[in-house]
Scaffold this active site. Structure first.
Site, PDB file in Angstrom:
ATOM      1  N   GLU A   1       0.625  -0.748  -0.421  1.00 40.53           N
ATOM      2  CA  GLU A   1      -0.107  -0.535   0.078  1.00 40.53           C
ATOM      3  C   GLU A   1       1.140   1.394   0.436  1.00 40.53           C
ATOM      4  O   GLU A   1       1.462   1.667   1.018  1.00 40.53           O
ATOM      5  CB  GLU A   1      -0.860   0.146   1.113  1.00 40.53           C
ATOM      6  CG  GLU A   1      -1.462  -1.447   1.360  1.00 40.53           C
ATOM      7  CD  GLU A   1      -2.928  -1.146   0.065  1.00 40.53           C
ATOM      8  OE1 GLU A   1      -3.174   0.232  -0.540  1.00 40.53           O
ATOM      9  OE2 GLU A   1      -3.596  -1.860   0.185  1.00 40.53           O
TER      10      GLU A   1
ATOM     11  N   CYS B   1      -2.767   9.404   2.611  1.00 41.52           N
ATOM     12  CA  CYS B   1      -2.503   9.073   1.325  1.00 41.52           C
ATOM     13  C   CYS B   1      -3.224   8.897   0.703  1.00 41.52           C
ATOM     14  O   CYS B   1      -3.159   9.459  -0.711  1.00 41.52           O
ATOM     15  CB  CYS B   1      -2.894   7.612   1.652  1.00 41.52           C
ATOM     16  SG  CYS B   1      -3.476   6.462   2.303  1.00 41.52           S
TER      17      CYS B   1
HETATM   18  P1  NDP Z   1       7.120   5.276   4.709  1.00 38.44           P
HETATM   19  O1  NDP Z   1       8.093   4.588   3.879  1.00 38.44           O
HETATM   20  O2  NDP Z   1       9.014   5.930   5.394  1.00 38.44           O
HETATM   21  O3  NDP Z   1       7.845   4.021   6.531  1.00 38.44           O
HETATM   22  C1  NDP Z   1       6.880   2.911   6.368  1.00 38.44           C
HETATM   23  C2  NDP Z   1       6.965   2.524   7.107  1.00 38.44           C
HETATM   24  O4  NDP Z   1       8.179   1.398   6.674  1.00 38.44           O
HETATM   25  C3  NDP Z   1       7.611   2.661   8.373  1.00 38.44           C
HETATM   26  O5  NDP Z   1       7.297   2.013   9.546  1.00 38.44           O
HETATM   27  C4  NDP Z   1       9.443   2.961   8.851  1.00 38.44           C
HETATM   28  O6  NDP Z   1       9.625   2.783   9.424  1.00 38.44           O
HETATM   29  C5  NDP Z   1       9.059   1.778   8.058  1.00 38.44           C
HETATM   30  N1  NDP Z   1      10.268   0.920   7.132  1.00 38.44           N
HETATM   31  C6  NDP Z   1      11.443   2.290   6.963  1.00 38.44           C
HETATM   32  N2  NDP Z   1      12.679   1.729   6.412  1.00 38.44           N
HETATM   33  C7  NDP Z   1      12.388   0.399   5.831  1.00 38.44           C
HETATM   34  C8  NDP Z   1      13.051  -0.700   5.561  1.00 38.44           C
HETATM   35  N3  NDP Z   1      14.236  -0.544   5.070  1.00 38.44           N
HETATM   36  N4  NDP Z   1      12.325  -1.666   5.268  1.00 38.44           N
HETATM   37  C9  NDP Z   1      11.605  -1.808   5.809  1.00 38.44           C
HETATM   38  N5  NDP Z   1      10.852  -0.830   7.201  1.00 38.44           N
HETATM   39  C10 NDP Z   1      11.185  -0.156   6.366  1.00 38.44           C
HETATM   40  O7  NDP Z   1       6.552   6.167   4.927  1.00 38.44           O
HETATM   41  P2  NDP Z   1       5.884   6.873   6.538  1.00 38.44           P
HETATM   42  O8  NDP Z   1       6.241   6.548   7.502  1.00 38.44           O
HETATM   43  O9  NDP Z   1       6.331   8.347   6.246  1.00 38.44           O
HETATM   44  O10 NDP Z   1       4.578   7.103   5.575  1.00 38.44           O
HETATM   45  C11 NDP Z   1       4.011   8.104   4.865  1.00 38.44           C
HETATM   46  C12 NDP Z   1       3.262   7.635   3.684  1.00 38.44           C
HETATM   47  O11 NDP Z   1       3.117   6.315   3.445  1.00 38.44           O
HETATM   48  C13 NDP Z   1       2.797   8.669   2.432  1.00 38.44           C
HETATM   49  O12 NDP Z   1       4.010   7.545   1.125  1.00 38.44           O
HETATM   50  C14 NDP Z   1       1.796   7.837   2.530  1.00 38.44           C
HETATM   51  O13 NDP Z   1       1.119   7.773   0.983  1.00 38.44           O
HETATM   52  C15 NDP Z   1       2.187   6.394   2.339  1.00 38.44           C
HETATM   53  N6  NDP Z   1       1.027   5.692   2.725  1.00 38.44           N
HETATM   54  C16 NDP Z   1      -0.249   4.893   1.770  1.00 38.44           C
HETATM   55  C17 NDP Z   1      -1.181   4.453   2.528  1.00 38.44           C
HETATM   56  C18 NDP Z   1      -2.043   3.715   1.527  1.00 38.44           C
HETATM   57  O14 NDP Z   1      -2.669   2.698   1.930  1.00 38.44           O
HETATM   58  N7  NDP Z   1      -1.876   3.255   0.505  1.00 38.44           N
HETATM   59  C19 NDP Z   1      -2.423   4.627   3.888  1.00 38.44           C
HETATM   60  C20 NDP Z   1      -0.992   5.605   4.586  1.00 38.44           C
HETATM   61  C21 NDP Z   1       0.090   6.263   4.052  1.00 38.44           C
HETATM   62  P3  NDP Z   1      10.457   4.042  10.699  1.00 38.44           P
HETATM   63  O15 NDP Z   1       9.363   4.752  10.410  1.00 38.44           O
HETATM   64  O16 NDP Z   1      11.048   3.509  11.674  1.00 38.44           O
HETATM   65  O17 NDP Z   1      11.049   4.587  10.274  1.00 38.44           O
END
Ligand code: NDP
Length: 498
Positions: A245, A279
């Site tokens: 997602e 999102c």
């Molecule tokens: P990120 O992609 O920065 O992070 C998402 C999650 O992935 C966090 O828990 C993060 O941990 C983790 N993460 C970071 N690096 C890694 C890695 N190398 N391997 C595995 N996991 C990792 O997104 P955001 O948290 O900033 O969220 C915002 C984004 O999410 C926007 O692009 C938004 O559009 C999208 N989104 C999509 C939705 C959907 O349903 N399609 C719904 C809601 C949001 P940590 O925070 O600790 O870095």
């Protein structure tokens, strides 16, 4: 040594992840950071718990999930306060988020048996001597990685469906919202104390990466498209299936026969709820020429009334401080390239807040139109007609949701949007309809949460055939004779050769 706390920026202090409010800097909580070994052990424990959970069957799981749903409903104000304290989200927005999550738990719990349970499948003449049986069995352990912007709705959108399907779940909440994540698993443990069916591991991105490599049987990721690529690459090492997602840049189309007051109201909500950190939030609007000026006026009037601040305001702080620079750059670049701020503009950026900003006539190649801004900002551009609006809306690699306002052509336009979801004469509503699948296309990801597709996402199709009579035209045996084969060929020509 004590780390310096900048409001909203998570720090690790003595092995603990410390989470603070982006508005006040007040500590929301601290949780132990998981090592790679901790993550593997959590998954190993979940595997054992998952076997017990799967053994409860659909009815046993439904009862427990409904108890969890009831607990969340009873504590809705408490959880909303935790979401507010940690991420800065206004309490009413947090309540709307939790209501939606509760609805999803309820639907997943009540419908998993019907959608996934064993059933007979009609056989066809070609193998009429066999009956067909289908069921969706749990994968085992599902890893869920969630973002910070909807710290209840997004993990539950995967976890509730995965749990209802009979899986154990290990959640890695965003480093910006670990306290909310822990609240969710703790509340689940209150109603399911027997085994650790739903647990959390905490830390920075490396903990998410460790979860991808931990031996989970499926990984459900919600977050940015850039991180999604890393998640997929890590999961590819072990052929772990993934659900993505990803991000979005959703468009709204305002047709010439739209109710402009309703469109403006929904546009401001869809673009600015949760300070635009959504999102499926509306980020770009295409309004047809004949209604453009009136529509922009109505949006500016409504958006201009929104209040901004830490408590009791419509718009709270930007949760992730570094996003403020992105928002500022998008606004500045839009104006530098010929766009006009009908509301707000560069001065609207007042960390940790961004005031409502409406940008018009922004070039289509500007970052404000092309990339996720994730702030309470909208671009509104003029188009000749709905066809041009669709072309522009579909021009980006993202394809998550979208919205169309209009009467005669609205549904037809919604169907032409290159997106996984669309709402007609509303915004974001598909997210709360538990009977509908949720997910995107292109850079917004693949796979579906919610609805029947969302349940099947967390089950492995298991197909069984069972002989119920002797084969009249035996072919799948070395006992077959040339006469059997000749009869088979003849039968096939009669059945399919027309
Ligand atoms: P990120 O992609 O920065 O992070 C998402 C999650 O992935 C966090 O828990 C993060 O941990 C983790 N993460 C970071 N690096 C890694 C890695 N190398 N391997 C595995 N996991 C990792 O997104 P955001 O948290 O900033 O969220 C915002 C984004 O999410 C926007 O692009 C938004 O559009 C999208 N989104 C999509 C939705 C959907 O349903 N399609 C719904 C809601 C949001 P940590 O925070 O600790 O870095």
């Amino acid at each position: 040594m004590t780390a310096v706390h900048v409001p909203g920026i998570p720090v690790i202090e003595a092995g603990q992840l410390v989470s603070t409010s982006p508005a006040s800097g007040v500590e929301a909580g601290r949780l132990p950071v998981a090592t790679d070994v901790d993550v593997r052990q959590a998954v190993d424990r979940a595997r054992v718990a998952g076997e017990w959970w799967a053994g409860l069957g659909f009815t046993g799981r439904r009862d427990r999930l409904l108890r969890w749903r009831a607990l969340l409903a009873k504590r809705i104000e408490q959880l909303a306060e935790v979401v507010h304290a940690e991420g800065g989200k206004p309490v009413p927005d947090a309540i709307v988020e939790i209501v939606t999550a509760i609805e999803h738990i309820d639907w997943a719990a009540r419908n998993a048996g019907r959608v996934l349970g064993p059933r007979r499948v009609r056989s066809r003449l070609i193998l009429a001597e066999f009956s067909g049986h289908l069921e969706y069995q749990p994968h085992g352990v599902v890893g869920v990685i969630g973002p910070w912007n909807y710290p209840v709705f997004t993990p539950i959108g995967s976890a509730a469906y995965a749990l209802a399907a009979g899986n154990a779940v290990v959640l890695k909440p965003s480093e910006y919202t670990p306290v909310v994540g822990q609240w969710l698993v703790d509340s689940f443990a209150e109603v399911v104390p027997e085994q650790q069916v739903f647990t959390a591991v905490h830390g920075l991105g490396d903990v998410g990466a460790a979860l991808c490599r931990s031996g989970v049987d499926k990984l459900a990721f919600t977050g940015s498209t850039a991180t999604a690529r890393k998640v997929m690459a890590a999961c590819a090492e072990t052929l772990t299936p993934v659900l993505i997602e990803g991000g979005g840049k959703d468009a709204m189309i305002v047709d010439s026969d739209a109710d402009l007051d309703a469109a403006a109201e929904a546009c401001v909500w869809g673009g600015m709820t949760n300070a635009g950190q959504t999102c499926i939030g509306i980020e770009r609007v295409y309004a047809v020429d004949s209604v453009f000026d009136t529509f922009v006026d109505k949006v500016v009037t409504r958006a201009g009334r929104l209040t901004v601040g830490p408590e009791g305001a419509d718009i709270g702080p930007i949760t992730m401080p570094k996003q403020i620079d992105v928002i500022r750059q998008h606004i500045d670049a839009a104006i530098a390239s010929g766009g006009r701020a009908a509301l707000g503009g560069p001065t609207a950026v007042q960390p940790p807040y961004v005031h409502p900003t409406v940008l018009v006539d922004v070039p289509e190649d500007s970052a404000a139109v092309q990339e996720e801004t994730f702030g309470p900002t909208l671009t509104i551009n003029r188009v000749r007609d709905a066809d041009e609006a669709v072309t522009r809306a579909n021009a980006l690699p993202y394809g998550l949701g979208g919205s169309v306002f209009g009467r005669r052509r609205a549904v037809a336009i919604a169907r032409r949007l290159r997106s996984g979801m669309a709402s007609v004469n509303s915004t974001l509503t598909f997210a709360g309809m538990s009977t509908l699948p949720f997910g995107g296309v292109g850079d917004s990801g693949f796979g579906r949460i919610h609805g029947e597709d969302g349940l099947r996402e967390f089950g492995r199709a298991k197909a069984i055939t069972r002989r119920r009579a002797r084969s009249l035209l035996p072919s799948m045996t070395f006992e077959r004779t040339p006469t059997d084969m000749a009869r088979l060929v003849k039968a096939i020509k009669v059945m399919y050769g027309r």
